[in-house]
Design a protein around this motif. Structure first.
Motif, mmCIF file in Angstrom:
data_model
loop_
_atom_site.group_PDB
_atom_site.id
_atom_site.type_symbol
_atom_site.label_atom_id
_atom_site.label_comp_id
_atom_site.label_asym_id
_atom_site.label_seq_id
_atom_site.Cartn_x
_atom_site.Cartn_y
_atom_site.Cartn_z
ATOM 1 N N GLU A 127 0.888 -1.161 0.000
ATOM 2 C CA GLU A 127 0.000 0.000 0.000
ATOM 3 C C GLU A 127 0.916 1.197 0.000
ATOM 4 O O GLU A 127 1.681 1.392 0.950
ATOM 5 N N ASN A 128 0.839 1.991 -1.074
ATOM 6 C CA ASN A 128 1.849 3.011 -1.339
ATOM 7 C C ASN A 128 3.200 2.309 -1.277
ATOM 8 O O ASN A 128 3.415 1.390 -2.031
ATOM 9 N N GLN A 129 4.089 2.706 -0.400
ATOM 10 C CA GLN A 129 5.389 2.044 -0.309
ATOM 11 C C GLN A 129 5.534 1.251 0.991
ATOM 12 O O GLN A 129 6.640 1.003 1.454
ATOM 13 N N THR A 130 4.410 0.809 1.551
ATOM 14 C CA THR A 130 4.408 -0.011 2.756
ATOM 15 C C THR A 130 4.025 -1.435 2.386
ATOM 16 O O THR A 130 2.975 -1.659 1.782
ATOM 17 N N LEU A 131 4.868 -2.387 2.754
ATOM 18 C CA LEU A 131 4.557 -3.791 2.504
ATOM 19 C C LEU A 131 3.486 -4.239 3.489
ATOM 20 O O LEU A 131 3.696 -4.234 4.702
ATOM 21 N N LEU A 132 2.308 -4.601 2.960
ATOM 22 C CA LEU A 132 1.223 -5.093 3.812
ATOM 23 C C LEU A 132 1.473 -6.542 4.217
ATOM 24 O O LEU A 132 1.157 -6.947 5.326
ATOM 25 N N ASN A 180 -7.113 -21.731 -9.967
ATOM 26 C CA ASN A 180 -8.177 -20.914 -9.386
ATOM 27 C C ASN A 180 -8.131 -20.993 -7.875
ATOM 28 O O ASN A 180 -7.879 -22.042 -7.305
ATOM 29 N N THR A 181 -8.372 -19.873 -7.239
ATOM 30 C CA THR A 181 -8.363 -19.841 -5.786
ATOM 31 C C THR A 181 -9.778 -19.715 -5.274
ATOM 32 O O THR A 181 -10.618 -19.074 -5.888
ATOM 33 N N LYS A 182 -10.050 -20.342 -4.160
ATOM 34 C CA LYS A 182 -11.353 -20.221 -3.504
ATOM 35 C C LYS A 182 -11.098 -20.000 -2.046
ATOM 36 O O LYS A 182 -10.557 -20.882 -1.387
ATOM 37 N N PRO A 183 -11.423 -18.887 -1.481
ATOM 38 C CA PRO A 183 -11.884 -17.712 -2.213
ATOM 39 C C PRO A 183 -10.714 -16.959 -2.841
ATOM 40 O O PRO A 183 -9.595 -17.089 -2.376
ATOM 41 N N VAL A 184 -10.989 -16.187 -3.883
ATOM 42 C CA VAL A 184 -9.965 -15.319 -4.449
ATOM 43 C C VAL A 184 -9.713 -14.217 -3.438
ATOM 44 O O VAL A 184 -10.523 -13.974 -2.559
ATOM 45 N N PHE A 185 -8.592 -13.552 -3.565
ATOM 46 C CA PHE A 185 -8.386 -12.432 -2.654
ATOM 47 C C PHE A 185 -8.539 -11.125 -3.409
ATOM 48 O O PHE A 185 -8.394 -11.069 -4.620
ATOM 49 N N ASN A 186 -8.884 -10.110 -2.670
ATOM 50 C CA ASN A 186 -9.126 -8.794 -3.233
ATOM 51 C C ASN A 186 -8.020 -7.854 -2.770
ATOM 52 O O ASN A 186 -7.688 -7.828 -1.580
ATOM 53 N N MET A 187 -7.459 -7.108 -3.697
ATOM 54 C CA MET A 187 -6.356 -6.185 -3.403
ATOM 55 C C MET A 187 -6.723 -5.150 -2.343
ATOM 56 O O MET A 187 -5.865 -4.666 -1.627
ATOM 57 N N MET A 188 -7.994 -4.785 -2.254
ATOM 58 C CA MET A 188 -8.401 -3.710 -1.349
ATOM 59 C C MET A 188 -8.890 -4.221 0.004
ATOM 60 O O MET A 188 -9.291 -3.452 0.853
ATOM 61 N N SER A 189 -8.813 -5.528 0.211
ATOM 62 C CA SER A 189 -9.311 -6.133 1.438
ATOM 63 C C SER A 189 -8.459 -5.739 2.643
ATOM 64 O O SER A 189 -7.263 -5.491 2.528
ATOM 65 N N ASP A 190 -9.099 -5.705 3.804
ATOM 66 C CA ASP A 190 -8.366 -5.487 5.046
ATOM 67 C C ASP A 190 -7.831 -6.800 5.595
ATOM 68 O O ASP A 190 -6.938 -6.812 6.432
ATOM 69 N N ALA A 191 -8.395 -7.918 5.163
ATOM 70 C CA ALA A 191 -7.967 -9.243 5.601
ATOM 71 C C ALA A 191 -7.768 -10.116 4.365
ATOM 72 O O ALA A 191 -8.639 -10.181 3.506
ATOM 73 N N PRO A 213 -0.740 -19.602 3.570
ATOM 74 C CA PRO A 213 -1.271 -18.568 4.469
ATOM 75 C C PRO A 213 -0.741 -17.181 4.104
ATOM 76 O O PRO A 213 0.357 -17.036 3.566
ATOM 77 N N TRP A 214 -1.532 -16.172 4.398
ATOM 78 C CA TRP A 214 -1.124 -14.770 4.250
ATOM 79 C C TRP A 214 -0.166 -14.445 5.387
ATOM 80 O O TRP A 214 -0.430 -14.768 6.534
ATOM 81 N N MET A 215 0.945 -13.837 5.064
ATOM 82 C CA MET A 215 1.921 -13.436 6.070
ATOM 83 C C MET A 215 1.909 -11.916 6.139
ATOM 84 O O MET A 215 2.443 -11.239 5.255
ATOM 85 N N ALA A 216 1.247 -11.394 7.171
ATOM 86 C CA ALA A 216 1.181 -9.934 7.340
ATOM 87 C C ALA A 216 2.551 -9.409 7.719
ATOM 88 O O ALA A 216 3.311 -10.058 8.432
ATOM 89 N N SER A 217 2.871 -8.235 7.204
ATOM 90 C CA SER A 217 4.139 -7.593 7.516
ATOM 91 C C SER A 217 4.091 -7.027 8.931
ATOM 92 O O SER A 217 3.047 -6.581 9.388
ATOM 93 N N ASP A 218 5.205 -7.054 9.582
ATOM 94 C CA ASP A 218 5.257 -6.528 10.956
ATOM 95 C C ASP A 218 5.371 -5.031 10.983
ATOM 96 O O ASP A 218 5.842 -4.359 10.236
#
Length: 164
Positions: free
Chosen positions: A103-108, A134-145, A159-164
């Motif tokens: 997001e901008n220059q921050t790694l989410l 195909n992914t189920k569910p697909v992910f959305n770029m604008m999602s908060d999760a 799994p999604w690995m959130a940035s610290d």
């Protein structure tokens, strides 16, 4: 004479060090100077590589016979950018693919060791993969999760690995 909604994007300086700026001239008299509005921060494959090096990211951890081959730009949606990282390992050059969301220059965060890179970002922000992935569910770029990424018959899910 007036100029209607002209937006120019200019690149100032190196992609690694400087953002892109948007200049807008909306309904102004001809001859007036444009003024900068909101900066669009340039997240490119080159910028991503420099960012990961600068932040000592574990995504670049060296491993015996392992090296980064390429970075890929998959697109932007809003202020978010989707970048791919390809590593190879061993004599057979086994591929390891990682998908990063900025997001901008921050790694989410990122999906590490996915099975296939995406094919497109839909206007809705959904990320589309090739038919067999195909992914189920697909992910959305604008999602908060971001959900766990399951790519067709390939296991395990990533799994999604959130940035610290």
């Amino acid at each position: 004479m007036t100029i209607k909604k002209i937006i120019m994007i200019g690149l100032f300086g190196s992609l690694l060090n400087s953002p892109l700026f948007v200049f807008a001239n909306t309904d102004t008299e001809q001859g007036q100077r444009d003024s900068p509005v909101a900066p669009i921060l340039a997240v490119t494959p080159e910028w991503t590589e420099a960012f990961l090096i600068r932040t000592h990211s574990p995504l670049l951890d060296d491993h015996v016979n392992d090296k980064v081959m390429s970075f890929y730009f998959f697109g932007r949606h809003g202020e978010r950018t989707l970048i791919g990282l390809e590593r190879v390992r061993g004599e057979a050059y086994h591929q390891y693919l990682t998908l990063l969301v900025f997001e901008n220059q921050t790694l989410l965060g990122f999906y590490r060791h996915i099975h296939s890179f995406p094919t497109e970002i839909m206007p809705s922000g959904d990320v589309r993969f090739p038919r067999d992935y195909n992914t189920k569910p697909v992910f959305n770029m604008m999602s908060d999760a971001f959900p766990t990424l399951c790519q067709g018959e390939f296991m395990p899910c990533i799994p999604w690995m959130a940035s610290d």
